[in-house]
Scaffold this motif. Structure first.
Motif, PDB file in Angstrom:
ATOM      1  N   SER A 306       0.851  -1.188   0.000  1.00  0.00           N
ATOM      2  CA  SER A 306       0.000   0.000   0.000  1.00  0.00           C
ATOM      3  C   SER A 306       0.887   1.238   0.000  1.00  0.00           C
ATOM      4  O   SER A 306       2.108   1.153   0.156  1.00  0.00           O
ATOM      5  CB  SER A 306      -0.890  -0.007   1.241  1.00  0.00           C
ATOM      6  N   ASP A 307       0.278   2.398  -0.159  1.00  0.00           N
ATOM      7  CA  ASP A 307       1.060   3.634  -0.089  1.00  0.00           C
ATOM      8  C   ASP A 307       1.742   3.759   1.269  1.00  0.00           C
ATOM      9  O   ASP A 307       2.888   4.215   1.360  1.00  0.00           O
ATOM     10  CB  ASP A 307       0.146   4.850  -0.327  1.00  0.00           C
ATOM     11  N   TYR A 308       1.036   3.363   2.334  1.00  0.00           N
ATOM     12  CA  TYR A 308       1.628   3.421   3.670  1.00  0.00           C
ATOM     13  C   TYR A 308       2.830   2.485   3.754  1.00  0.00           C
ATOM     14  O   TYR A 308       3.914   2.874   4.221  1.00  0.00           O
ATOM     15  CB  TYR A 308       0.601   3.054   4.738  1.00  0.00           C
ATOM     16  N   ALA A 309       2.655   1.232   3.319  1.00  0.00           N
ATOM     17  CA  ALA A 309       3.741   0.254   3.393  1.00  0.00           C
ATOM     18  C   ALA A 309       4.927   0.698   2.534  1.00  0.00           C
ATOM     19  O   ALA A 309       6.090   0.516   2.913  1.00  0.00           O
ATOM     20  CB  ALA A 309       3.245  -1.114   2.946  1.00  0.00           C
ATOM     21  N   LEU A 310       4.638   1.293   1.380  1.00  0.00           N
ATOM     22  CA  LEU A 310       5.708   1.762   0.508  1.00  0.00           C
ATOM     23  C   LEU A 310       6.505   2.865   1.193  1.00  0.00           C
ATOM     24  O   LEU A 310       7.742   2.921   1.078  1.00  0.00           O
ATOM     25  CB  LEU A 310       5.122   2.264  -0.812  1.00  0.00           C
ATOM     26  N   PHE A 311       5.805   3.735   1.924  1.00  0.00           N
ATOM     27  CA  PHE A 311       6.512   4.791   2.639  1.00  0.00           C
ATOM     28  C   PHE A 311       7.377   4.210   3.753  1.00  0.00           C
ATOM     29  O   PHE A 311       8.474   4.695   4.017  1.00  0.00           O
ATOM     30  CB  PHE A 311       5.514   5.796   3.218  1.00  0.00           C
ATOM     31  N   MET A 312       6.885   3.159   4.417  1.00  0.00           N
ATOM     32  CA  MET A 312       7.683   2.514   5.448  1.00  0.00           C
ATOM     33  C   MET A 312       8.954   1.884   4.855  1.00  0.00           C
ATOM     34  O   MET A 312       9.986   1.807   5.509  1.00  0.00           O
ATOM     35  CB  MET A 312       6.870   1.423   6.172  1.00  0.00           C
ATOM     36  N   ARG A 313       8.888   1.486   3.606  1.00  0.00           N
ATOM     37  CA  ARG A 313      10.069   0.932   2.939  1.00  0.00           C
ATOM     38  C   ARG A 313      11.036   2.039   2.509  1.00  0.00           C
ATOM     39  O   ARG A 313      12.239   1.806   2.426  1.00  0.00           O
ATOM     40  CB  ARG A 313       9.654   0.146   1.697  1.00  0.00           C
ATOM     41  N   ARG A 314      10.493   3.233   2.209  1.00  0.00           N
ATOM     42  CA  ARG A 314      11.304   4.279   1.573  1.00  0.00           C
ATOM     43  C   ARG A 314      11.468   5.524   2.436  1.00  0.00           C
ATOM     44  O   ARG A 314      11.826   6.574   1.931  1.00  0.00           O
ATOM     45  CB  ARG A 314      10.660   4.668   0.238  1.00  0.00           C
ATOM     46  N   TRP A 315      11.208   5.435   3.711  1.00  0.00           N
ATOM     47  CA  TRP A 315      11.319   6.594   4.604  1.00  0.00           C
ATOM     48  C   TRP A 315      12.691   7.242   4.408  1.00  0.00           C
ATOM     49  O   TRP A 315      13.715   6.555   4.468  1.00  0.00           O
ATOM     50  CB  TRP A 315      11.137   6.119   6.035  1.00  0.00           C
ATOM     51  N   PRO A 316      12.740   8.558   4.196  1.00  0.00           N
ATOM     52  CA  PRO A 316      14.032   9.215   3.965  1.00  0.00           C
ATOM     53  C   PRO A 316      15.057   8.908   5.060  1.00  0.00           C
ATOM     54  O   PRO A 316      14.767   9.040   6.246  1.00  0.00           O
ATOM     55  CB  PRO A 316      13.657  10.706   3.960  1.00  0.00           C
ATOM     56  N   ARG A 317      16.245   8.475   4.635  1.00  0.00           N
ATOM     57  CA  ARG A 317      17.375   8.137   5.491  1.00  0.00           C
ATOM     58  C   ARG A 317      17.179   6.827   6.258  1.00  0.00           C
ATOM     59  O   ARG A 317      18.095   6.372   6.942  1.00  0.00           O
ATOM     60  CB  ARG A 317      17.685   9.256   6.484  1.00  0.00           C
TER      61      ARG A 317
END
Length: 507
Positions: A306-317
């Motif tokens: 999901s968009d949420y899960a994708l952000f958890m994978r790609r969180w800056p730094r």
């Protein structure tokens, strides 16, 4: 004195990263939110060894990836004077001074829940007032007095507003105002800010009068229909705060901002976890008891994120390296695997106990027909019963177990996860298990690239003790805006695209 504040403020407005010190930091949920918003971590004060190492591992690593030992060692705030700590943390830094202080003094003394707390109060009705952890906010204030930050944020459980009939939020604000700070406090729920967990906490923000700004709290990005129990907890906490629905005269309490009517629904447990690989009983070592090490030897699951899960994978730094770490969970008994597979979403311990009793009665009847049923009262009968029915009294432990709903946020993660995770049974009946460390981290909004030090139980405890980083980022964003920080990184709800105008079901 005022010139020191003005120098710090000028530095922040010129675009230099505000320097943040995290008191009672745990593994660094608040630190992560503030660093993501554009701040620089000076370090943290944390007495728990594993949590302190996690904080250093993520925010003060050495070139080889190991934690800087100057930051990793556990620190007792009762024995560490502010200036002495700062001298140690700044030994290799060209920048000096503290711009922001954040932190949450330990909350066990304030909270109403927990068997140990109930036993303690039963033995001594005033025990909660005598708990030394209840006065650690005094050390927090001493650090503020000594280090003179531009602003600060304090977090705690809602019950801090009704501790033995006292509103500690007001008392803390009075002390801060004597130091020249403008203060406000409120209650915020993480689910309103894109976190897939209904977690309500007290937040206090203070800004020094030299800066001229007024404390402000972030507007929710999510519209959530909370269960009745959350309203009861809030009403208890606000008993000494509100009169006729309004803040008492002179109170620093402010009502939480409300979301737009067309705000999307909360992020659900399924949106947070579905892309993680399934863990089945008797596979991946789930039938082995004993300490579990954290590892990074798994691939992601086949379900698209999901968009949420994708952000958890790609969180800056803190992005993932494409290999999943910490996806480990507890070994269970055959009794529990059987029950978890048959429990319905939202079922609690009393319903699980009733289900277990029904399954046991059916098994006894089956054995009776086969003429092999043990006689009631015998050792064999009790062993058979124990293999079906858990031993806890369903009238005393209604919240001990709970199966998550896939289409709603999770309920509050607690530090007790370090001892058991039955409060968060996975919604997927085929997996019939409790959540893993990585799943707990996802529900708390820790990115997949965030590292935890220690074994499985220590990592669970660190997650349960943390402030959700996404919520911390939202709070930091508003604070840095008030300070006019030129280097601020605005908060963005990572999963707006998931939402509709109709709130998700919350049982």
């Amino acid at each position: 004195m005022a010139s020191g504040f003005r120098d710090k403020w000028a530095r922040v407005r010129e675009g230099k990263a505000p320097r943040v010190l995290d008191l009672f930091s745990g593994c660094g949920g608040l630190t992560l939110g503030f660093v993501s918003a554009g701040c620089a971590s000076i370090g943290g004060i944390e007495i728990d060894r594993d949590a302190s190492r996690s904080h250093a591992l993520n925010f003060h690593p050495q070139k080889d990836g190991s934690p800087d030992e100057r930051h990793a060692w556990p620190k007792d705030i009762l024995k560490l004077p502010p200036r002495e700590l700062l001298k140690e943390l700044e030994a290799r830094s060209a920048e000096k001074g503290v711009d922001l202080i954040v932190g949450g003094p330990p909350c066990p003394a304030y909270t109403r829940v927990g068997r140990a707390k109930l036993r303690e109060v039963y033995r001594d009705p005033r025990a909660f007032k005598n708990d030394p952890r209840a006065t650690l906010y005094v050390q927090y204030l001493e650090y503020v007095r000594a280090l003179k930050p531009l602003a600060l944020v304090m977090e705690n459980v809602p019950e801090i507003l009704n501790w033995g009939g006292h509103n500690l939020g007001e008392e803390i604000c009075e002390s801060l105002e004597d130091m020249g700070y403008r203060c406000a406090y409120t209650l915020l729920n993480a689910a309103n800010h894109g976190v897939p967990q209904m977690r309500e906490r007290f937040f206090l923000m203070a800004i020094h009068h030299t800066v001229g700004g007024e404390p402000a709290f972030p507007k929710p990005t999510r519209k959530v229909l909370f269960p009745p129990g959350y309203k009861g907890t809030r009403n208890f906490a606000l008993h000494n705060v509100l009169r006729d629905g309004q803040g008492k005269e002179g109170s620093r309490y402010v009502h939480p901002p409300v979301p737009d009517e067309d705000a999307p629904p909360p992020v659900t447990a399924q949106q947070a976890l579905a892309d993680l690989p399934p863990l089945l009983d008797h596979t991946r070592g789930l039938d082995r008891r004993g300490p579990r090490s954290l590892d990074g030897d798994l691939s992601y699951g086949e379900t698209p994120p999901s968009d949420y899960a994708l952000f958890m994978r790609r969180w800056p730094r803190f992005s993932s390296d494409s290999r999943l770490r910490d996806h480990v969970t507890r070994c269970l008994t055959e009794r529990d695997y059987r029950l978890f597979a048959k429990m319905a979403p939202g079922d609690d311990y009393p319903k699980a106990h009733a289900l277990a009793t029904s399954l046991f009665d059916k098994e006894v009847e089956r054995l009776r027909r086969a003429e092999s049923s043990p006689c009631e009262g015998t050792r064999e009968y009790e062993q058979l019963r124990a293999s079906f029915i858990p031993p806890y009294n369903p009238g005393k432990f209604p919240n001990k177990w709970r199966k998550m709903e896939s289409d709603a946020p999770a309920r509050t993660l607690m530090a007790h996860l370090g001892k058991d995770t039955y409060s968060h049974i996975h919604y997927d009946s085929e997996q019939k298990r409790v959540i893993s460390v990585r799943e707990a981290a996802r529900l708390q909004s820790f990115p997949d690239g965030f590292r935890f030090s220690g074994k499985m139980n220590a990592a669970f405890r660190q997650v349960g003790n943390s402030v959700p980083p996404l919520l911390a980022w939202a709070i930091a964003d508003d604070l840095l805006r008030c300070l006019g920080a030129a280097g601020r990184v605005p908060f963005r709800d990572p999963s707006h695209a998931l939402g509709t105008s109709v709130p998700a079901r919350v049982a």
